[in-house]
Design an enzyme around this catalytic site. Sequence first.
Site, PDB file in Angstrom:
ATOM      1  N   ASP A 116       0.846  -1.193   0.000  1.00  8.11           N
ATOM      2  CA  ASP A 116       0.000   0.000   0.000  1.00  8.11           C
ATOM      3  C   ASP A 116       0.883   1.247   0.000  1.00  8.11           C
ATOM      4  OD1 ASP A 116      -3.240   0.537   1.008  1.00  8.11           O
ATOM      5  OD2 ASP A 116      -1.813   2.208   0.991  1.00  8.11           O
TER       6      ASP A 116
ATOM      7  N   ASP B  32       4.311   1.414  -4.013  1.00  2.71           N
ATOM      8  CA  ASP B  32       3.387   1.783  -5.086  1.00  2.71           C
ATOM      9  C   ASP B  32       3.199   0.600  -6.036  1.00  2.71           C
ATOM     10  OD1 ASP B  32       2.279   3.006  -7.432  1.00  2.71           O
ATOM     11  OD2 ASP B  32       3.200   4.920  -6.880  1.00  2.71           O
TER      12      ASP B  32
ATOM     13  N   THR C 230      -2.453   6.133 -10.942  1.00  2.00           N
ATOM     14  CA  THR C 230      -2.572   4.870 -10.177  1.00  2.00           C
ATOM     15  C   THR C 230      -3.506   3.874 -10.859  1.00  2.00           C
ATOM     16  OG1 THR C 230      -1.917   5.655  -7.998  1.00  2.00           O
ATOM     17  CG2 THR C 230      -3.568   3.912  -8.046  1.00  2.00           C
TER      18      THR C 230
ATOM     19  N   THR D 155     -15.652  -1.480 -10.007  1.00  2.57           N
ATOM     20  CA  THR D 155     -16.858  -0.784  -9.532  1.00  2.57           C
ATOM     21  C   THR D 155     -17.985  -0.849 -10.568  1.00  2.57           C
ATOM     22  OG1 THR D 155     -17.670   1.464  -9.127  1.00  2.57           O
ATOM     23  CG2 THR D 155     -15.685   1.308 -10.391  1.00  2.57           C
ATOM     24  N   ASP D 156     -19.211  -0.652 -10.088  1.00  2.06           N
ATOM     25  CA  ASP D 156     -20.354  -0.560 -11.019  1.00  2.06           C
ATOM     26  C   ASP D 156     -20.361   0.776 -11.764  1.00  2.06           C
ATOM     27  OD1 ASP D 156     -21.092   1.114  -8.896  1.00  2.06           O
ATOM     28  OD2 ASP D 156     -23.054   0.187  -8.576  1.00  2.06           O
ATOM     29  N   GLU D 157     -19.534   1.742 -11.302  1.00  2.31           N
ATOM     30  CA  GLU D 157     -19.585   3.077 -11.912  1.00  2.31           C
ATOM     31  C   GLU D 157     -19.079   3.069 -13.355  1.00  2.31           C
ATOM     32  OE1 GLU D 157     -18.539   6.329  -9.340  1.00  2.31           O
ATOM     33  OE2 GLU D 157     -18.925   5.135  -7.556  1.00  2.31           O
TER      34      GLU D 157
ATOM     35  N   TYR E 106     -12.928   9.371 -12.335  1.00  2.00           N
ATOM     36  CA  TYR E 106     -12.728   8.141 -11.547  1.00  2.00           C
ATOM     37  C   TYR E 106     -13.220   6.927 -12.320  1.00  2.00           C
ATOM     38  CZ  TYR E 106     -13.983   4.415  -8.266  1.00  2.00           C
ATOM     39  OH  TYR E 106     -14.149   3.186  -7.663  1.00  2.00           O
TER      40      TYR E 106
ATOM     41  N   LYS F 284     -11.181   3.669 -13.885  1.00  2.93           N
ATOM     42  CA  LYS F 284     -11.455   2.278 -13.500  1.00  2.93           C
ATOM     43  C   LYS F 284     -11.846   1.461 -14.733  1.00  2.93           C
ATOM     44  CE  LYS F 284     -11.511   0.563  -9.950  1.00  2.93           C
ATOM     45  NZ  LYS F 284     -10.426  -0.115  -9.162  1.00  2.93           N
TER      46      LYS F 284
ATOM     47  N   ASN G 258     -21.788   0.481  -4.395  1.00  3.97           N
ATOM     48  CA  ASN G 258     -21.265   1.285  -3.277  1.00  3.97           C
ATOM     49  C   ASN G 258     -21.186   0.477  -1.991  1.00  3.97           C
ATOM     50  OD1 ASN G 258     -22.234   3.375  -5.220  1.00  3.97           O
ATOM     51  ND2 ASN G 258     -21.619   4.751  -3.561  1.00  3.97           N
ATOM     52  N   ASN G 259     -20.028   0.522  -1.355  1.00  2.57           N
ATOM     53  CA  ASN G 259     -19.834  -0.158  -0.075  1.00  2.57           C
ATOM     54  C   ASN G 259     -20.022   0.810   1.087  1.00  2.57           C
ATOM     55  OD1 ASN G 259     -17.296  -2.732  -0.424  1.00  2.57           O
ATOM     56  ND2 ASN G 259     -18.786  -2.070  -1.928  1.00  2.57           N
TER      57      ASN G 259
ATOM     58  N   TYR H  85     -25.979  16.742  -2.124  1.00  2.00           N
ATOM     59  CA  TYR H  85     -25.744  17.284  -3.469  1.00  2.00           C
ATOM     60  C   TYR H  85     -27.061  17.316  -4.256  1.00  2.00           C
ATOM     61  CZ  TYR H  85     -20.744  16.090  -2.692  1.00  2.00           C
ATOM     62  OH  TYR H  85     -19.468  15.965  -2.217  1.00  2.00           O
TER      63      TYR H  85
ATOM     64  N   HIS I 262     -23.020  14.382 -12.289  1.00  3.91           N
ATOM     65  CA  HIS I 262     -23.453  13.428 -11.245  1.00  3.91           C
ATOM     66  C   HIS I 262     -24.313  12.300 -11.828  1.00  3.91           C
ATOM     67  CE1 HIS I 262     -24.910  13.344  -6.772  1.00  3.91           C
ATOM     68  NE2 HIS I 262     -24.442  12.184  -7.186  1.00  3.91           N
TER      69      HIS I 262
END
Length: 355
Positions: A31, A57, A98, A132-134, A158, A162, A187-188, A215, A293
């Site tokens: 990490d 890294d 990253t 992620t689902d995003e 983001y 991903k 989302n966790n 928001y 959003h």
Amino acid sequence: MILVTGGAGFIGANFVLDWLAGSQEPVINLDKLTYAGNAENLSSLAGDARHIFVHGDIGDASLVARLLAEHQPRAVVNFAAESHVDRSIHGPEDFIQTNVVGTLRLLEAVRHHWLTLDDLEREAFRFLHVSTDEVYGSLAPDAPAFTEEHVYEPNSPYSASKAASDHLVRAWHHTYGLPVLTTNCSNNYGPHHFPEKLIPLMIVNALAGKPLPIYGDGMQVRDWLYVKDHCSAIRRVLAAGEVGETYNVGGWNEKPNLDIVHTVCGLLDELRPRADGQSYSTQITYVKDRPGHDRRYAIDARKIERELGWKPAETFETGIRKTVQWYLDHAEWVAHVQTGAYRDWVQTQYVDAAK
Ligand code: NAD
Ligand code: TYD
């Protein structure tokens, strides 16, 4: 032994703690300890020889190559990432560095190591990428939930980074035969969640008497999963997932943000009532919406249930109660995050201790 990356962050730390609670198999934990990495999350493992923490890294190919050669893990579970959408809007560069370049370097180091293994080891080896689902973008109110076949339509820096990492992982399997698995989770929430994300921010701000910033209209929908259920899904995919496949992970818990915040306030009203007798929900304030959003995410988790027999253990009601209680019981953890003192932990635990 397994190599976990990003194991001082929210999900990674829960994963390492749960892994070592249920297995004797050691973990090397690589990490970088960015602002989101909190070695204090792992303080209960101090002195436990099964946990080897390495400050570094995923993009440092020679470090990763050395760790792989020295420890010969049978699997890599990649949690390491920049993970906060709002930060990605203000400064996308770290996310590319990253999530994209780092994943590329990690994949290359792992591939070169994998090629040195004998046939049996190469066959058994796994690279599990946590996503992620995003990456799927935003759903219309009445659209069916995301399946693994849904088109990738990332909308934030983001989610775009991903999505790029998911594509690299896929390509490393198709081109080089690397035995990969990918999970795309909703989302966790749960213990050790950094209080910049919705649920921990609301708990911490409520207790501090600060505004609870919603928001836009607060009607954006997320599909919430208790973090320990995400960890059990990852363990299940690692043990039994089919190489090259992706698995969507979710809790069947679609809720608008405003409902989430009211639930958190209701629990705090019950467990730690305000001195003036008023509800914490009076602290809710509406603020300017996040640019771009996404309106709704929802995961269709039938594949992992059907093929691997995984189901979440917690309902939203049980998981959110445990989460609020965890924050009430860990005021010191919260204080260390707020003052920045959590960053001293690595000095005390790993640098001074080595002197
Ligand atoms: P987090 O931000 O809490 O933790 C990320 C960890 O990665 C930190 O410990 C950080 O120090 C480390 N890290 C960052 N850059 C690194 C690098 N270059 N090398 C090594 N370590 C590095 O994130 P999280 O919420 O625990 O998410 C973990 C993973 O799960 C991420 O890949 C994220 O995209 C994915 N995910 C998160 C959620 C969620 O709701 N939080 C949902 C689905 C998927
Ligand atoms: P967040 O926890 O940042 O996760 P993500 O953006 O990855 O889904 O935000 C969850 C939802 O809560 C998202 O719709 C944005 C919203 N939100 C607020 O309304 N106020 C806040 O202060 C934060 C941090 C998030």
